[in-house]
Design a protein around this motif. Structure first.
Motif, PDB file in Angstrom:
ATOM      1  N   TRP A 764       0.817  -1.214   0.000  1.00 30.14           N
ATOM      2  CA  TRP A 764       0.000   0.000   0.000  1.00 30.14           C
ATOM      3  C   TRP A 764       0.848   1.261   0.000  1.00 30.14           C
ATOM      4  O   TRP A 764       0.639   2.166  -0.801  1.00 30.14           O
ATOM      5  N   ASP A 765       1.835   1.348   0.883  1.00 32.30           N
ATOM      6  CA  ASP A 765       2.618   2.579   0.994  1.00 32.30           C
ATOM      7  C   ASP A 765       4.088   2.208   0.849  1.00 32.30           C
ATOM      8  O   ASP A 765       4.715   1.717   1.782  1.00 32.30           O
ATOM      9  N   VAL A 766       4.629   2.435  -0.341  1.00 28.82           N
ATOM     10  CA  VAL A 766       6.058   2.176  -0.568  1.00 28.82           C
ATOM     11  C   VAL A 766       6.788   3.466  -0.868  1.00 28.82           C
ATOM     12  O   VAL A 766       7.882   3.456  -1.417  1.00 28.82           O
ATOM     13  N   ALA A 767       6.169   4.580  -0.489  1.00 35.49           N
ATOM     14  CA  ALA A 767       6.784   5.874  -0.780  1.00 35.49           C
ATOM     15  C   ALA A 767       7.974   6.109   0.138  1.00 35.49           C
ATOM     16  O   ALA A 767       8.035   5.633   1.267  1.00 35.49           O
ATOM     17  N   SER A 768       8.911   6.866  -0.368  1.00 33.23           N
ATOM     18  CA  SER A 768      10.099   7.192   0.404  1.00 33.23           C
ATOM     19  C   SER A 768       9.782   8.300   1.403  1.00 33.23           C
ATOM     20  O   SER A 768       8.985   9.207   1.129  1.00 33.23           O
ATOM     21  N   CYS A 769      10.404   8.232   2.555  1.00 38.79           N
ATOM     22  CA  CYS A 769      10.166   9.261   3.572  1.00 38.79           C
ATOM     23  C   CYS A 769      10.843  10.571   3.209  1.00 38.79           C
ATOM     24  O   CYS A 769      10.636  11.579   3.887  1.00 38.79           O
ATOM     25  N   SER A 770      11.644  10.561   2.151  1.00 34.69           N
ATOM     26  CA  SER A 770      12.264  11.814   1.723  1.00 34.69           C
ATOM     27  C   SER A 770      11.228  12.770   1.156  1.00 34.69           C
ATOM     28  O   SER A 770      11.419  13.979   1.147  1.00 34.69           O
ATOM     29  N   ASP A 771      10.107  12.184   0.646  1.00 35.72           N
ATOM     30  CA  ASP A 771       9.031  13.044   0.170  1.00 35.72           C
ATOM     31  C   ASP A 771       8.277  13.614   1.364  1.00 35.72           C
ATOM     32  O   ASP A 771       7.955  12.895   2.307  1.00 35.72           O
ATOM     33  N   SER A 772       7.991  14.862   1.286  1.00 34.57           N
ATOM     34  CA  SER A 772       7.310  15.515   2.407  1.00 34.57           C
ATOM     35  C   SER A 772       5.896  14.991   2.525  1.00 34.57           C
ATOM     36  O   SER A 772       5.155  14.886   1.551  1.00 34.57           O
TER      37      SER A 772
END
Length: 1926
Positions: A764-772
């Motif tokens: 579901w959520d594989v986004a990088s934490c570098s994105d705000s």
């Protein structure tokens, strides 16, 4: 420009031609294939050419004869030297002329034909050859494979695969290019006289005409032997023909050619590919799917863009959108796109195509640097030309897919460079190929030969001058669909300006794509593509939004009111008026009862009200008048078939849980030391779920019902309710921070707790934490605190693991667990009662030839939505489709309820699919006494649209008075479930819930509730749906985001567990030909077009409309439970009956048909066995469909005996919906619709675009969607990748994605890339993947439970826990030592009597030792079997921190102890020989020590690395708190893995010398498992010896070493007597040690102590030197019971753990021959020698049950076969010199076993006679548990028991030495008839013993009483003689 006519383009789709060309090339084993374009343009001359020349004119013109270019000269290859060159003969000199071979017998292989070849130099005769018939045309000139395969009939040479090569061999001597079409002229056959004659000419002029060149760029190369024209009817499953079939450009000679001339004669399924919907599923997609270049960006940035040449700009005309009703999309191609000015907001620009071009030109590095001339990528011109061909092949409703174009590029590139690629791959080593998993190689070049030396194929490139003409030529075949602007276009700006002008002038009304090509001298070729098709522009524009941006756009359109005109239009029903007006006029009877109403009325009142309301409402259907609910206590209201099964754990879930556990154990067992399971004593966990309230509550529900919290014990004592379980489940929103931080702190504090983080729905959520503002999972789970915590293990759980399987993944491929298949070849592997029905089964149902597919699309809905999309070009398609769909539902509700005036005309404003759904929903509850119904899932991703739909449907339901008939639920992931109170009460009644405050919180708890669930959210978040789900309506899901994960998770909503027992083995599965839904389907269709009669079925008229209950014809579990209406029972359909019983036909004719019983799903028959109903031809237009007026049934049918309804013949249509008869049920409560639906998966309705994509297979046979990009957050690593294979397993798919996908910058694994590819796996991270709804939650919950049990089990061992034996009658009242005395006193110990009785329970099967004063128990002695020690009583005891471990234990503290010392390399040890002389053996004994480098300080050497001299021993005066003085010897065999040799924890870190004593043949394996242990290797002769030999050598070696150490001490000037003389003999199963605490408040209590404490206490005994043998108790849970144990020290037998004084006991040796009871024998001899034996009762040793290996494992083998045998103990001995079965077993073992098991016969007077035992002199032998032995020693000054007055029942003399004399024996009294047994090593010594001891004076012997063990003479058998006392 080369050939001026370029052949007709084949009508098969372009990619199929490419695929088949490559496939044929790969099958070829000798040649390099031609370019693919030489196959695309084939001549299609008719049987007679236009100029009227005959078909078989010998003077056929050459290729290019009509061209302006001269013929290409052909240079024949010179013949080899010395060969024949005579015309008519082959190069081998054999005659080939027909005139010469006419009568000769010729060898023609199968599949070959004799052909006459025309030679230019021999006009009078033909040459004979044999040609494979596959490469020859049929009589119509078709179906000839490209290429050639022939044999020479003269010399017999075979395998010519080039016609060029063959023409040289037969000396044709051609001056032009050899062509088989020109020279293979006639068939040859034998006439009646057997003469070979010329036959019919070969027809080379059919559809598959000879090849023509397309200019100089596409010259023809040599043909492959297996190249063929693609089969036009077999390679495009699921496609259909239509008016837009593209037939290709005509030849110039064919003046009258039209597209229909070649398209119409093709099969329907050969022309079109199913439409696609988006181009975003490509690796070229940029910025994670956000809109690539919007108009705002264009206007603001392009003016200053350095990429745009100065001065070139294009003005976008005003009013472009209003004029053209579309928003053009410009695909960047090659070159710089000019600046757009003006009305730029109405134009979109995409770089997808440009990225595809760049990706396809970026060759893999291995190809760039290969060879002297690197392989070149596709040229710009070829890319543009391929793009044009691809666009030409697209249908009018298809949207270009960049991935399809990318694959076309790859296929073309591979074919054009096939030989170079093959040569490169041949040069690679197997290792390098394996590194790439072998996929690319296998997908491109299977079966090519290794010896291949032909030159690479040369292909002339497409020149810029040729490109515009070739592109226009290709575009000419499709009319105006594709327009190429190439000539007279000087720049892209000029081309774009022309395109905009044509758009404004309406010249591109029928054009979908404009391709602009700019070529010129001295400049690079430039191109771009302008999309001008309305459907394509809309789809591409919407695909440029990211999913979140798309939802925002929808919300914006709804909030700003731009959709009001559409809403108003949808409310208008034409002549029927406004929908709201009709609803206001609905007639609703307020007194009408509902299934869930609380009012109770009598049945008579209900019938009366039904009649009245029927009159008032004109034609209200009885199915909408449900009978009232009776009293809740009425047993008739209970449905016996209802059951809730989601609480059960299934066998396959148990298997997966165990598989997970095995992977965890594998991590722990690996050498990486990343997980020390042995250090954890409990499990804690936290389950992370997506931010969906329903998913959260659903996981809590599963957790509470699983019992895991109760299994974890003390962890959850406070967890007493389901709400308390919520602590262990966390939604992944901002509130998860605190909970995970708390867990990290707990893990840091509680190092003995293993924490499991279960990440459910992990994709579901594989986004990088570098994105705000995103990347919550990355921020929490990939943090350094979690990664480095040694006691946190992460388990990712997902149905779609592709996003986690990239080149930078954190999960090792070895840590993946894939859900297994429960069925294999229709065999239930796990004995499941359920069969999973998922996406693949849904697809299979679409391929079943005669049944209604479970997955289909609604063509009526699609046509209405398409019309409105053209009318409202600015509205988002989701808004339009949703509003159309909700209008369909509202109209269907109005029509089905019968409460709206004129409702009979409403059905034309909805679709049949929707009407069926609504009718089934309304009537399902009528058929069950408990009013069970089913669920309809309506998937609307936009929450705003879903809210609007919920409001609209609820309002219509309320106006129709159906509020209590079914519930409408809004599935908002952010909110809890809201259900009406009436329905909540009914659910509580069904589930038998007593709690008044209970509310349903999950969809699973809505089981059997009739409802419409509107599920919103951008994507499903793991919500499980109940088994009552019957329809899954996905008609409004987005078609824009074509990733595999996106598509499969939407389809996963329909995944289902079907009852496996409801189908018979002969039916393939739920996708078989007969489905329950067939009987439930309405008989009309919503098609405008019916299938042609070529399918064998005449289609039913679209006007045949049924209004029956869909469920009434559903299949019942038993056919007898089904009832039908009156007319069906009669067997005829009366035209006056309602449409629910008869079809409304244009000509009402009674249909007489045979009745076929409706069988259960498990008994369904193939469709061929059904009786078809008469086929009815009818009109095929929409008016006949919509004008049939349904009649309403108003009377109740009379109850008649039930007759099963008839099956109708299934009919198919374009929309794949079909109809069948659905007889009306005779009563509302015939059977439970829910129960019938439980054996049937739900039906799925899809958008037509998605349906076509999903149901189409790619080249590998997999569904086309599997080749899409797996997830939006990943990208393809290279365009040069193969397709997934149909045969790949889940593991192989994982490896495929790990090789070919890379994470994008916004993916959480993108930061993992920099850490290196080989070492970037997280060691404690697992992945569980399985299909949706299959039961993964239950599996991982069970895994948590068994993991907890395993950790507890790891901390526990099975300890022998048995009470002492033979102690019932022995009670002593004398207290010798105070109970708290620390050490024994020798003087007191000498006064204590020696207890001869054996108390160790392991010896309860041996002979007891006679002891005066002991009274045996009256109970009989049980005889145990050989393996009884495996079944002895044990207790499971938790290991203390001082336990001994086997090789499976790993912890950080043990690293150095086990050999992981950084100062030494592992396995670094040396072998040392040690020799000493033993008098008893009479020879030198050579032993070997294996000494690790780290242990050499325990030994002394002659010099460093020199000869081993001795083992260093401490002094008696030495003492250290961290040192054990006594060396520990552990004899062991067969327990290299399970022996408890790790004493690090047991010694509490104390320094000690531990030596393993092993047999020679086991030396290597012990050294492997225990590299840091000292090994003493026994001599070879002891390989077959028992435990006695090991103890004998240990003791003798230790004494010899003691003497050496004393000598060394003297040499050093110290006292010799001060050397420590003690050693420890320890069993290899001693696991823990205990001490008695006498100061406890509740009496003596045992507690665990370290072995260090035990030994240091014993070694510290002041008078220890006085004792020869010391030991400790065997632990028992009853050990402290009784007065005997109050004595702290005792004298008696010692076992298992001994402290031996080798100095004092030097005169007593272990019997080296003994296998059993050697310790009993040794202790008795030590005591009889007057030496002190002491047992420290304060300490006890626990022995672990180790069922593997050990010295008690004996195998009796025969001498012949050397295998274990079942020979009985009586056959262990035989008469000397007799013929007997000889055994390959040591003689001593045979003797011991014989005496143990046959002593009752040998000593009959001794059986159960304790007071008259058998006298055994100088040794103890086991004579079985029923015989008592009295041990005496013959040595002088020996201590023996008093035998005065004792009579013996037998005498045992074993190897009697000189101390045994006649005088010694005469002091004992024997019973008359007592048995004598004398044992000796041979017959001579046996007779000498009898004579020396004068035994014949008192004993009588017979010759038959002499025996020997059953050994060969070379095995040294033992002999014994028996006799009777006189």
């Amino acid at each position: 420009m080369g050939n001026s006519y370029a052949g007709q383009l084949r009508t098969t789709r372009f990619e199929e031609v490419l695929h088949n060309s490559i496939e044929a090339s790969l099958r070829s084993n000798t040649v390099v294939p031609r370019p693919v374009f030489s196959q695309l343009y084939l001549e299609t001359e008719q049987l007679l050419a236009q100029n009227g020349r005959p078909e078989n004119d010998d003077e056929d013109d050459e290729d290019g004869s009509e061209s302006n270019s001269p013929p290409i000269p052909y240079q024949m290859k010179p013949p080899p030297e010395g060969c024949c060159t005579t015309d008519g003969f082959c190069q081998a000199g054999r005659d080939l002329r027909l005139s010469s071979l006419a009568l000769d017998p010729l060898d023609v292989p199968p599949g070959f034909m004799l052909i006459g070849v025309k030679s230019p130099s021999l006009s009078e005769t033909l040459l004979v050859c044999a040609v494979d018939r596959r490469f020859l045309p049929d009589e119509r000139g078709r179906n000839a494979l490209l290429g050639f395969s022939g044999n020479c009939v003269g010399c017999g040479e075979k395998g010519f695969s080039y016609f060029t090569e063959f023409s040289n061999h037969i000396n044709l001597k051609l001056t032009t290019q050899p062509k088989k079409q020109k020279h293979l002229k006639y068939h040859l056959y034998r006439n009646n006289q057997g003469v070979l004659v010329k036959g019919a000419p070969i027809c080379w002029r059919g559809h598959d005409g000879r090849m023509r060149q397309i200019g100089s760029s596409l010259s023809e190369g040599p043909m492959t032997s297996d190249e063929q024209h693609p089969n036009l009817a077999s390679h495009t499953p699921g496609s259909y023909a239509g008016p837009h079939a593209n037939a290709g450009p005509p030849k110039k000679r064919h003046k009258g050619w039209s597209p229909e001339s070649s398209a119409n004669n093709l099969p329907e399924s050969s022309v079109k590919t199913p439409p696609s919907s988006s181009a975003l599923s490509s690796s070229s997609a940029v910025t994670n799917g956000t809109r690539l270049e919007t108009a705002a960006l264009l206007s603001s940035s392009q003016g200053s863009s350095p990429l745009s040449p100065a001065g070139l700009s294009v003005t976008v005309p005003d009013q472009l959108l209003n004029t053209c009703r579309l928003q053009p999309v410009i695909f960047k191609g090659h070159g710089h796109l000019p600046q757009l000015t003006g009305n730029v907001s109405e134009v979109l620009v995409s770089s997808l195509l440009q990225s595809c071009y760049l990706s396809s030109q970026t060759l893999p590095r291995v190809y760039q640097h290969y060879g002297p001339s690197p392989i070149q990528p596709l040229s710009t011109e070829m890319q543009i030309l391929l793009t044009v061909y691809y666009l030409v092949q697209l249908g009018p409703d298809q949207v270009p897919l960049i991935e399809d174009l990318e694959q076309i590029f790859m296929r073309s590139w591979r074919e054009s460079h096939l030989s170079e690629i093959r040569q490169f791959q041949q040069a690679q080593t197997p290792a390098s190929q394996g590194r790439h998993y072998g996929i690319e190689i296998a997908s491109t070049l299977p079966g090519l030969p290794q010896p291949f030396s032909l030159p690479p194929h040369s292909q002339q490139p497409v020149t810029p001058n040729q490109l515009p003409w070739l592109a226009q030529l290709a575009a000419s075949s499709c009319g105006e669909s594709v327009v190429v602007l190439g000539e007279h276009v000087g720049s892209l700006a000029q081309g774009l300006q022309k395109t905009f002008c044509r758009l404004m002038e309406g010249q591109l009304e029928n054009t979908s794509y404009v391709v602009i090509i700019v070529t010129g001298l001295g400049q690079e070729t430039q191109s771009c593509v302008v999309v001008t098709g309305k459907h394509q522009c809309r789809a591409l524009a919407e695909s440029m939004f990211s999913p979140s941006d798309g939802l925002k756009e929808i919300d914006h359109q709804l909030s700003t009111g731009v959709a009001q005109e559409l809403i108003h239009l949808c409310n208008t029903l034409g002549q029927e008026g406004d929908m709201d007006f009709l609803l206001d006029s609905a007639i609703v009877d307020s007194n009408e009862p509902s299934p869930f109403s609380s009012s109770q009325e009598s049945a008579e009142d209900t019938i009366l009200k039904d009649k009245l309301s029927a009159k008032d409402s004109h034609a209200r259907c009885s199915k909408d008048s449900p009978s009232p609910k009776q009293s809740s206590s009425n047993p008739k209201d209970v449905c016996a078939e209802y059951s809730v099964e989601w609480r059960e754990i299934r066998p396959i879930q148990l298997a997966v849980a165990r598989k997970l556990l095995s992977h965890v154990c594998a991590i722990a067992d690996s050498s990486t030391q990343n997980l020390d399971l042995g250090s954890f004593d409990r499990v804690s966990f936290l389950i992370l779920v997506p931010p969906s309230e329903v998913t959260f509550q659903q996981t809590v529900l599963h957790l509470w019902n699983s019992g895991v919290l109760r299994e974890l014990g003390s962890l959850d004592l406070e967890c007493v309710s389901e709400r308390d379980a919520e602590r262990y489940v966390v939604k992944m929103d901002q509130s998860a921070h605190a909970r995970i931080d708390s867990l990290i702190q707990e893990a840091h504090t509680n190092t003995y707790t293993l924490y499991i983080l279960v990440h459910d729905h992990a994709h579901w959520d594989v986004a990088s934490c570098s994105d705000s503002g995103s990347g919550l999972v990355d921020r929490l789970l990939n943090s350094r605190q979690v990664r480095d915590a040694p006691n946190i293990l992460i388990l990712h759980v997902t149905s779609f693991p592709f996003a986690l399987q990239t080149q930078s993944t954190r999960i090792s491929p070895y840590n993946e667990v894939h859900w297994p298949s429960s069925f294999s070849n229709d065999v239930d592997l796990y004995h499941e009662r359920m069969r999973y029905f998922g996406v693949s089964e849904l697809l299979e149902s679409t391929r079943s030839g005669s049944s209604l597919p479970l997955m289909r699309y609604d063509s009526s809905f699609e046509s209405m939505a398409s019309a409105l999309e053209e009318r409202f070009p600015t509205l988002h398609s989701a808004v339009i489709r949703t509003m159309v769909l909700i209008q369909h539902y509202c109209v269907a509700l109005m029509a089905a309820s019968g409460r709206v005036g004129g409702s009979h005309n409403l059905h034309k404003h909805t679709s049949v699919e929707t009407l069926e759904i609504v009718q089934s929903l309304l009537t399902a509850a009528q058929q069950c006494p408990a009013y069970h119904g089913h669920m309809v899932l309506l998937r609307i991703p936009s929450l705003a649209l879903a809210t609007w739909a919920h409001r609209r449907l609820s309002r219509v339901r309320g106006q129709l008075g159906l509020e209590e008939s079914f519930e409408i639920i809004l599935g908002n992931p952010n909110q809890a479930l809201i259900i009406g109170q009436t329905f909540t009460d009914q659910i509580k009644k069904w589930l038998k819930v007593q709690d008044d405050d209970w509310l349903p919180r999950t969809y699973l708890e809505l089981e059997a509730l009739p409802c419409i669930l509107i599920l919103s959210g951008a994507e499903p978040l793991g919500e499980s749906l109940p088994r009552s789900l019957k329809y899954c309506d996905l008609r409004v899901i987005s078609c824009s985001y074509l990733q595999r994960t996106t598509l499969e998770q939407e389809l996963g909503l329909a995944a289902y567990l079907v009852r496996a027992e409801s189908r018979s083995p002969n039916i393939p599965g739920p996708g078989s030909d007969l489905l329950e839904s067939d009987a439930e389907k309405l008989s009309s269709t919503d098609n405008e077009e019916e299938e042609g009669p070529e399918n064998g079925d005449s289609p039913l008229s679209s006007s045949q409309q049924l209004q029956s209950c869909p469920d009434s014809g559903a299949l019942n579990p038993s056919p007898s439970q089904s009832t039908t209406s009156l007319s069906v029972q009669k067997g005829t359909l009366d035209p006056k009956e309602s449409p629910s019983q008869s079809q409304s036909l244009p000509y009402p004719t009674p249909q007489h048909q045979s009745q076929t019983p409706v069988q259960p799903y498990s008994q369904a028959q193939p469709s061929s066995q059904l009786h078809p109903q008469p086929q009815i031809q009818s009109q095929n237009h929409l008016s006949s469909q919509t004008n049939s007026q349904p009649q309403m049934q108003t009377s109740h049918p009379q109850p008649l005996p039930p007759v099963p309804p008839a099956h109708s013949r299934r009919q198919h249509s374009k929309s794949n919906s079909s109809g069948s008869l659905s007889p009306q049920a005779s009563s509302p409560h015939t059977s439970c619709s829910w129960a019938r639906g439980a054996s049937r998966p739900p039906s799925v309705l899809l958008p037509s675009a998605l349906y076509d994509i999903i149901t189409t297979s790619d080249g590998s046979g997999l569904p086309r969607c599997t080749s899409f990009l797996p997830h939006m957050s990943v990208a393809w690593a290279s365009s040069f990748r193969p397709l997934l294979s149909k045969m790949m397993t889940c593991t192989e798919q994982s490896l495929y994605y790990r090789q070919w996908t890379v994470p994008r910058s916004n993916h959480m694994d993108s930061s993992n890339r920099a850490e290196g590819r080989n070492d970037n796996f997280h060691p404690r991270r697992l992945l569980l993947s399985g299909p949706p709804q299959v039961g993964k939650t239950g599996a991982y919950l069970h895994f948590l439970g068994i993991l907890s049990r395993m950790l507890i089990r790891l901390m526990e061992v099975d300890i022998y826990d048995e009470e002492d034996i033979n102690c019932s009658a022995q009670v002593e009242g004398v207290q010798y030592h105070p109970s708290n005395a620390p050490w024994p006193k020798p003087d007191i110990m000498r006064t204590m009597p020696f207890d001869c009785t054996i108390h160790d329970p392991k010896y309860d099967d041996i002979s007891n030792v006679y002891c005066p004063g002991f009274k045996p128990s009256a109970e009989g002695i049980l005889v145990r079997q050989e393996d009884v020690y495996l079944r002895r009583r044990t207790s499971r005891i938790k290991l203390s921190k001082y336990g001994a471990y086997n090789t499976y234990h790993h912890c950080e503290q043990c690293h150095q102890y086990l050999g992981f010392n950084p100062r030494y390399q592992m396995y670094e040890s040396t072998l040392h020989a040690f020799t000493f002389t033993n008098l008893l053996l009479g020879e030198e004994i050579q032993l070997y020590f294996i000494i690790p480098k780290s242990k050499e300080h325990y030994f002394s050497f002659s010099q460093p690395g020199g000869q081993l001299e001795s083992m260093r021993l401490p002094l008696t005066s030495d003492w250290s708190p961290d040192c054990i003085k006594s060396p520990i010897f552990t004899p062991t065999t067969g327990r290299h893995e399970h022996g408890l040799f790790n004493l690090y924890h047991a010694m509490d870190g104390a320094s000690h010398l531990h030596i393993l004593v092993v047999k020679e043949y086991e030396m290597a394996v012990y050294k492997k498992y225990w590299p840091n242990h000292i090994m003493l290797v026994l001599p070879t002769v002891f390989n077959g010896a028992g435990i006695g030999a090991a103890h004998f050598l240990i003791k003798e070696l230790s004494y010899h070493n003691l003497e050496l150490e004393r000598s060394r001490q003297l040499e050093g000037g110290g006292p010799a007597c001060d050397v420590w003389p003690f050693i420890i003999l320890a069993d290899d199963s001693c696991v823990m040690w205990n001490a008695v605490d006498l100061d406890a408040h509740n009496g003596p209590v045992e507690h665990a102590v370290s072995l260090k404490q035990v030994l240091q206490h014993m070694e510290a005994c002041p008078d220890l030197a006085h004792y020869s043998l010391c030991g400790i108790r065997k632990w028992s849970s009853h050990g402290l019971a009784g007065t005997k144990q109050t004595e702290p020290f005792s004298r008696g037998h010692l076992h298992d753990f001994l402290l031996l004084n080798v100095d004092r006991s030097q005169s007593i040796q272990y019997d080296k021959e003994r296998f059993t009871c050697h310790d009993v024998d040794f202790t008795l001899r030590v005591n009889s020698a007057g030496l002190l034996v002491c047992r420290f009762n304060r300490f006890s040793v626990m022995k672990k049950q180790v069922a593997i290996g050990g010295y008690r494992t004996f195998i009796i083998k025969t001498k012949v076969t050397d295998v274990p045998t079942s020979v009985g103990p009586s056959q262990y001995v035989c008469a000397p010199d007799s013929k007997h079965l000889l055994l390959a077993t040591p003689a001593q073992l045979l003797l011991e076993k014989y005496l143990q098991h046959t002593s009752q016969k040998l000593f009959p007077l001794s059986t159960r006679n304790y007071s008259q035992p058998v006298l055994s002199v100088d040794c103890y032998l086991n004579l079985g548990p029923e015989v008592t032995v009295c041990f005496v020693s013959s040595r002088p000054q020996s201590v023996n028991i008093s035998t005065t007055g004792l009579q013996f029942s037998g005498l045992l003399l074993c190897f009697a030495d000189s101390f045994v004399t006649p005088r010694f024996l005469k002091q004992f009294t024997f019973l008359k008839g007592a048995t004598l047994c004398v044992i000796s090593a041979d017959r001579s010594s046996l007779r000498q013993t009898v004579s020396r001891l004068e035994l014949e004076e008192e004993w009588r012997f017979r010759l038959s009483d002499e025996f020997q063990t059953a050994n060969l003479k070379e095995d040294r058998p033992l002999f014994f003689l028996t006799g009777k006392h006189i």
